[in-house]
Design an enzyme around this catalytic site. Structure first.
Site, short mmCIF file in Angstrom:
data_model
loop_
_atom_site.label_atom_id
_atom_site.label_comp_id
_atom_site.label_asym_id
_atom_site.label_seq_id
_atom_site.Cartn_x
_atom_site.Cartn_y
_atom_site.Cartn_z
N LEU A 265 -9.06 73.46 41.39
CA LEU A 265 -8.69 74.59 40.51
C LEU A 265 -8.48 74.13 39.06
O LEU A 265 -7.84 73.11 38.82
CB LEU A 265 -7.38 75.19 41.03
CG LEU A 265 -6.79 76.30 40.17
CD1 LEU A 265 -7.21 77.66 40.70
CD2 LEU A 265 -5.27 76.23 40.13
N ASP B 187 5.01 88.19 32.26
CA ASP B 187 6.02 88.90 31.47
C ASP B 187 7.25 89.22 32.32
O ASP B 187 7.15 89.37 33.54
CB ASP B 187 5.41 90.20 30.92
CG ASP B 187 6.20 90.74 29.74
OD1 ASP B 187 7.07 90.02 29.21
OD2 ASP B 187 5.95 91.89 29.35
N HIS C 26 13.02 81.86 31.66
CA HIS C 26 11.86 80.99 31.39
C HIS C 26 11.90 79.76 32.31
O HIS C 26 10.87 79.28 32.77
CB HIS C 26 11.82 80.55 29.93
CG HIS C 26 11.68 81.69 28.96
ND1 HIS C 26 10.77 82.72 29.15
CD2 HIS C 26 12.32 81.98 27.80
CE1 HIS C 26 10.86 83.57 28.15
NE2 HIS C 26 11.80 83.15 27.31
C1 FPP Z 1 7.23 86.58 28.58
O1 FPP Z 1 8.47 87.02 29.08
C2 FPP Z 1 7.10 85.16 28.80
C3 FPP Z 1 6.90 84.21 27.85
C4 FPP Z 1 6.78 84.52 26.43
C5 FPP Z 1 6.85 82.80 28.19
C6 FPP Z 1 5.97 82.42 29.33
C7 FPP Z 1 6.42 81.12 29.83
C8 FPP Z 1 6.55 80.84 31.12
C9 FPP Z 1 6.18 81.77 32.18
C10 FPP Z 1 7.10 79.52 31.54
C11 FPP Z 1 6.10 78.63 32.20
C12 FPP Z 1 5.66 77.60 31.29
C13 FPP Z 1 4.94 76.54 31.65
C14 FPP Z 1 4.55 75.57 30.65
C15 FPP Z 1 4.50 76.28 33.02
P1 FPP Z 1 9.52 87.68 28.10
O2 FPP Z 1 10.42 86.61 27.59
O3 FPP Z 1 8.81 88.43 27.02
O4 FPP Z 1 10.28 88.66 29.05
P2 FPP Z 1 10.91 90.07 28.65
O5 FPP Z 1 9.75 90.99 28.36
O6 FPP Z 1 11.63 90.47 29.88
O7 FPP Z 1 11.81 89.85 27.48
#
Ligand code: FPP
Length: 261
Positions: free
Chosen positions: A145, A34, A51
Protein backbone atom coordinates in the site's frame (compact mmCIF):
# COMPACT_ATOMS: atom_id res chain seq x y z
CA UNK A 1 -9.92 -0.64 -12.86
CA UNK A 2 -11.18 -2.18 -9.63
CA UNK A 3 -10.11 -5.36 -8.04
CA UNK A 4 -12.67 -7.80 -6.76
CA UNK A 5 -12.08 -8.64 -3.18
CA UNK A 6 -14.06 -10.74 -0.82
CA UNK A 7 -14.21 -9.77 2.81
CA UNK A 8 -16.29 -10.47 5.81
CA UNK A 9 -18.73 -7.68 6.53
CA UNK A 10 -19.36 -8.81 10.10
CA UNK A 11 -16.75 -8.72 12.81
CA UNK A 12 -17.56 -11.90 14.70
CA UNK A 13 -18.35 -14.88 12.50
CA UNK A 14 -15.70 -15.05 9.84
CA UNK A 15 -17.17 -18.23 8.39
CA UNK A 16 -20.68 -16.92 7.80
CA UNK A 17 -20.99 -17.18 4.02
CA UNK A 18 -24.14 -15.01 3.97
CA UNK A 19 -22.03 -12.12 5.17
CA UNK A 20 -19.44 -12.53 2.45
CA UNK A 21 -19.68 -10.14 -0.45
CA UNK A 22 -17.64 -9.76 -3.59
CA UNK A 23 -16.85 -6.10 -3.57
CA UNK A 24 -15.27 -3.72 -5.98
CA UNK A 25 -12.37 -2.37 -3.99
CA UNK A 26 -11.33 1.20 -4.84
CA UNK A 27 -7.71 1.35 -5.88
CA UNK A 28 -7.16 4.81 -4.43
CA UNK A 29 -9.00 6.06 -1.35
CA UNK A 30 -8.49 9.67 -0.26
CA UNK A 31 -9.67 10.86 3.15
CA UNK A 32 -10.42 14.26 4.66
CA UNK A 33 -9.95 13.40 8.33
CA UNK A 34 -12.27 15.89 10.01
CA UNK A 35 -13.78 16.17 13.48
CA UNK A 36 -10.77 15.79 15.77
CA UNK A 37 -11.48 19.06 17.58
CA UNK A 38 -15.17 18.26 18.09
CA UNK A 39 -14.32 14.74 19.27
CA UNK A 40 -12.13 16.28 21.97
CA UNK A 41 -14.60 19.03 22.87
CA UNK A 42 -17.36 16.47 23.41
CA UNK A 43 -15.15 14.89 26.04
CA UNK A 44 -14.12 18.15 27.68
CA UNK A 45 -10.57 17.74 26.35
CA UNK A 46 -8.32 20.23 24.52
CA UNK A 47 -8.46 20.06 20.72
CA UNK A 48 -4.98 18.57 20.53
CA UNK A 49 -6.24 15.48 22.38
CA UNK A 50 -8.41 14.84 19.31
CA UNK A 51 -5.41 15.10 17.00
CA UNK A 52 -3.47 12.70 19.22
CA UNK A 53 -6.30 10.18 19.12
CA UNK A 54 -6.50 10.69 15.35
CA UNK A 55 -3.12 9.01 14.89
CA UNK A 56 -4.53 5.74 16.20
CA UNK A 57 -7.29 5.97 13.61
CA UNK A 58 -4.72 6.57 10.87
CA UNK A 59 -2.94 3.40 11.95
CA UNK A 60 -6.03 1.19 12.02
CA UNK A 61 -7.51 2.58 8.80
CA UNK A 62 -4.18 2.07 7.00
CA UNK A 63 -4.05 -1.52 8.17
CA UNK A 64 -7.64 -2.24 7.20
CA UNK A 65 -7.32 -0.51 3.81
CA UNK A 66 -4.27 -2.64 3.10
CA UNK A 67 -6.05 -5.80 4.20
CA UNK A 68 -8.97 -5.04 1.89
CA UNK A 69 -6.69 -4.55 -1.11
CA UNK A 70 -6.69 -0.76 -1.45
CA UNK A 71 -3.49 0.25 -3.26
CA UNK A 72 -3.20 3.94 -2.38
CA UNK A 73 -4.43 5.78 0.70
CA UNK A 74 -4.09 9.57 0.61
CA UNK A 75 -4.68 11.38 3.90
CA UNK A 76 -5.28 15.13 4.22
CA UNK A 77 -3.00 15.70 7.17
CA UNK A 78 -2.37 19.46 7.02
CA UNK A 79 -3.77 21.96 4.54
CA UNK A 80 -2.24 25.22 3.29
CA UNK A 81 -5.10 26.90 5.22
CA UNK A 82 -4.34 25.13 8.52
CA UNK A 83 -1.52 27.64 9.25
CA UNK A 84 -4.33 30.03 10.28
CA UNK A 85 -4.99 27.95 13.43
CA UNK A 86 -3.64 29.03 16.84
CA UNK A 87 0.13 28.59 17.09
CA UNK A 88 -0.03 25.91 19.77
CA UNK A 89 -2.32 23.79 17.58
CA UNK A 90 -0.13 24.26 14.47
CA UNK A 91 2.95 23.34 16.53
CA UNK A 92 1.21 20.23 17.78
CA UNK A 93 0.04 19.23 14.29
CA UNK A 94 3.57 19.68 12.98
CA UNK A 95 4.88 17.24 15.58
CA UNK A 96 2.38 14.54 14.62
CA UNK A 97 4.17 13.11 11.57
CA UNK A 98 7.33 12.58 13.63
CA UNK A 99 5.34 11.10 16.52
CA UNK A 100 3.30 8.89 14.21
CA UNK A 101 6.32 7.61 12.33
CA UNK A 102 8.36 7.07 15.50
CA UNK A 103 5.53 4.94 16.86
CA UNK A 104 4.38 3.08 13.77
CA UNK A 105 7.06 3.11 11.06
CA UNK A 106 8.49 -0.27 12.01
CA UNK A 107 5.02 -1.80 11.79
CA UNK A 108 4.35 -0.05 8.48
CA UNK A 109 7.61 -1.43 7.11
CA UNK A 110 6.61 -4.94 8.23
CA UNK A 111 3.34 -4.35 6.40
CA UNK A 112 5.29 -3.48 3.21
CA UNK A 113 3.73 0.03 3.14
CA UNK A 114 5.42 2.73 1.06
CA UNK A 115 5.21 6.22 2.54
CA UNK A 116 4.86 9.22 0.24
CA UNK A 117 4.01 12.88 0.75
CA UNK A 118 2.54 15.65 -1.37
CA UNK A 119 2.37 19.35 -0.63
CA UNK A 120 4.80 22.21 -0.18
CA UNK A 121 7.16 20.40 2.16
CA UNK A 122 9.67 23.28 2.10
CA UNK A 123 7.62 25.22 4.70
CA UNK A 124 7.57 22.40 7.23
CA UNK A 125 9.72 22.61 10.36
CA UNK A 126 12.98 20.68 9.96
CA UNK A 127 11.97 17.92 12.41
CA UNK A 128 8.72 17.28 10.48
CA UNK A 129 10.51 17.22 7.14
CA UNK A 130 13.25 14.96 8.47
CA UNK A 131 10.74 12.41 9.82
CA UNK A 132 8.78 12.37 6.56
CA UNK A 133 11.85 12.19 4.32
CA UNK A 134 13.33 9.41 6.41
CA UNK A 135 10.07 7.40 6.20
CA UNK A 136 9.94 7.93 2.42
CA UNK A 137 13.56 6.79 2.09
CA UNK A 138 13.18 3.77 4.38
CA UNK A 139 10.07 2.52 2.60
CA UNK A 140 10.98 3.42 -0.98
CA UNK A 141 11.48 -0.19 -2.07
CA UNK A 142 8.29 -1.46 -0.44
CA UNK A 143 5.71 -2.77 -2.86
CA UNK A 144 2.50 -2.74 -0.78
CA UNK A 145 0.00 0.00 0.00
CA UNK A 146 1.13 3.56 -0.78
CA UNK A 147 0.40 5.76 2.23
CA UNK A 148 0.40 9.27 0.83
CA UNK A 149 0.35 12.14 3.35
CA UNK A 150 -0.98 15.46 2.06
CA UNK A 151 1.09 17.84 4.14
CA UNK A 152 0.89 21.60 3.72
CA UNK A 153 -1.19 20.68 0.70
CA UNK A 154 -3.72 22.87 -1.12
CA UNK A 155 -5.26 22.08 -4.46
CA UNK A 156 -5.27 25.68 -5.72
CA UNK A 157 -1.56 26.07 -4.94
CA UNK A 158 -0.87 22.74 -6.66
CA UNK A 159 -2.70 23.87 -9.81
CA UNK A 160 -0.98 27.29 -9.80
CA UNK A 161 2.41 25.56 -9.59
CA UNK A 162 1.52 23.22 -12.43
CA UNK A 163 0.37 26.14 -14.61
CA UNK A 164 3.60 28.07 -13.90
CA UNK A 165 5.74 25.08 -14.88
CA UNK A 166 3.74 24.53 -18.07
CA UNK A 167 3.92 28.24 -19.02
CA UNK A 168 7.69 28.17 -18.46
CA UNK A 169 7.98 25.11 -20.69
CA UNK A 170 6.01 26.88 -23.41
CA UNK A 171 8.23 29.99 -23.09
CA UNK A 172 11.31 27.82 -23.35
CA UNK A 173 9.77 26.01 -26.32
CA UNK A 174 9.80 22.64 -24.62
CA UNK A 175 6.02 22.54 -25.24
CA UNK A 176 3.67 24.26 -27.68
CA UNK A 177 0.31 25.57 -26.48
CA UNK A 178 -1.62 23.01 -28.56
CA UNK A 179 0.14 20.24 -26.67
CA UNK A 180 -1.30 21.35 -23.32
CA UNK A 181 -3.91 18.68 -22.71
CA UNK A 182 -5.70 17.38 -19.61
CA UNK A 183 -3.07 14.69 -19.43
CA UNK A 184 -0.25 17.24 -19.49
CA UNK A 185 -1.88 19.13 -16.63
CA UNK A 186 -2.31 15.89 -14.64
CA UNK A 187 1.35 15.09 -15.20
CA UNK A 188 2.36 18.41 -13.67
CA UNK A 189 0.39 17.92 -10.46
CA UNK A 190 2.10 16.66 -7.33
CA UNK A 191 1.73 12.89 -7.62
CA UNK A 192 1.57 12.16 -11.34
CA UNK A 193 2.35 8.49 -10.80
CA UNK A 194 -0.71 7.88 -8.61
CA UNK A 195 -4.12 7.11 -10.14
CA UNK A 196 -6.90 9.60 -9.34
CA UNK A 197 -8.86 8.69 -6.20
CA UNK A 198 -11.79 6.34 -6.80
CA UNK A 199 -13.35 7.11 -3.44
CA UNK A 200 -13.17 10.22 -1.27
CA UNK A 201 -14.24 9.90 2.34
CA UNK A 202 -14.85 12.92 4.54
CA UNK A 203 -15.58 12.36 8.20
CA UNK A 204 -17.03 14.85 10.68
CA UNK A 205 -20.31 15.64 8.92
CA UNK A 206 -19.21 18.60 6.77
CA UNK A 207 -20.15 18.43 3.08
CA UNK A 208 -17.28 20.17 1.30
CA UNK A 209 -13.93 19.46 -0.35
CA UNK A 210 -11.84 22.10 1.45
CA UNK A 211 -9.33 22.64 -1.38
CA UNK A 212 -8.42 18.95 -1.54
CA UNK A 213 -7.39 17.32 -4.84
CA UNK A 214 -9.94 19.31 -6.84
CA UNK A 215 -8.55 18.30 -10.24
CA UNK A 216 -8.05 14.64 -9.31
CA UNK A 217 -11.53 14.28 -7.76
CA UNK A 218 -13.38 15.10 -11.00
CA UNK A 219 -14.95 11.63 -11.25
CA UNK A 220 -14.36 10.36 -7.74
CA UNK A 221 -17.22 8.87 -5.73
CA UNK A 222 -17.87 10.94 -2.59
CA UNK A 223 -18.75 9.49 0.80
CA UNK A 224 -19.56 11.66 3.80
CA UNK A 225 -19.66 10.23 7.29
CA UNK A 226 -21.07 11.90 10.40
CA UNK A 227 -18.48 10.16 12.54
CA UNK A 228 -15.61 12.21 13.93
CA UNK A 229 -12.27 10.96 12.63
CA UNK A 230 -11.09 9.51 15.98
CA UNK A 231 -14.27 7.36 16.05
CA UNK A 232 -13.84 6.11 12.48
CA UNK A 233 -12.86 2.44 12.63
CA UNK A 234 -12.40 -0.63 10.45
CA UNK A 235 -16.15 -1.13 10.13
CA UNK A 236 -16.60 2.52 9.12
CA UNK A 237 -14.09 2.03 6.31
CA UNK A 238 -15.83 -1.15 5.20
CA UNK A 239 -19.17 0.72 5.17
CA UNK A 240 -17.67 3.41 2.93
CA UNK A 241 -16.26 0.81 0.56
CA UNK A 242 -19.53 -1.07 0.53
CA UNK A 243 -21.31 2.14 -0.47
CA UNK A 244 -18.72 2.70 -3.21
CA UNK A 245 -19.07 -0.86 -4.48
CA UNK A 246 -22.83 -0.46 -4.88
CA UNK A 247 -22.49 2.55 -7.18
CA UNK A 248 -22.44 2.66 -10.97
CA UNK A 249 -19.66 4.88 -12.25
CA UNK A 250 -20.59 6.31 -15.63
CA UNK A 251 -17.98 9.06 -16.15
CA UNK A 252 -20.59 11.18 -17.93
CA UNK A 253 -21.74 8.27 -20.13
CA UNK A 254 -24.68 5.92 -19.73
CA UNK A 255 -25.18 2.83 -17.64
CA UNK A 256 -24.07 -0.31 -19.52
CA UNK A 257 -26.98 -1.88 -21.41
CA UNK A 258 -29.18 1.26 -21.29
CA UNK A 259 -27.76 2.83 -24.47
CA UNK A 260 -30.70 1.71 -26.66
CA UNK A 261 -33.55 3.11 -24.50
C1 FPP B 1 -9.31 18.21 11.02
O1 FPP B 1 -10.01 18.16 12.24
C2 FPP B 1 -8.02 17.58 11.18
C3 FPP B 1 -6.80 18.14 10.98
C4 FPP B 1 -6.64 19.53 10.54
C5 FPP B 1 -5.57 17.42 11.24
C6 FPP B 1 -5.48 16.04 10.67
C7 FPP B 1 -4.46 15.32 11.42
C8 FPP B 1 -4.60 14.07 11.85
C9 FPP B 1 -5.78 13.25 11.53
C10 FPP B 1 -3.56 13.43 12.69
C11 FPP B 1 -2.81 12.33 12.00
C12 FPP B 1 -1.51 12.79 11.59
C13 FPP B 1 -0.54 11.99 11.14
C14 FPP B 1 0.73 12.55 10.74
C15 FPP B 1 -0.68 10.54 11.02
P1 FPP B 1 -10.43 19.51 12.96
O2 FPP B 1 -9.37 19.88 13.92
O3 FPP B 1 -10.73 20.55 11.94
O4 FPP B 1 -11.74 19.07 13.70
P2 FPP B 1 -13.02 19.99 13.99
O5 FPP B 1 -13.66 20.25 12.65
O6 FPP B 1 -13.86 19.12 14.85
O7 FPP B 1 -12.54 21.23 14.67
Amino acid sequence: MFEKFSFNMGKKDKTNRDEQRDLKIPKHVAIIMDGNGRWAKKRGLPRIAGHREAMKTVKRVTKEADRLGVKVLTLYTFSTENWKRPKNEVDFLMKLPEQFLNTYLVELIEQNVRVQAMGDLSRLPSYTLKAVESAIERTKNNTGLVLNFALNYGSHAEIVDAVKTIVRKVQEQELVVEEVTEQVISQHLMCPSLPDPDLLIRTGGELRLSNFMLWQLAYTELYFSEEYWPDFDEQSLRNAIQSFAARQRRYGGLEKGSEKN
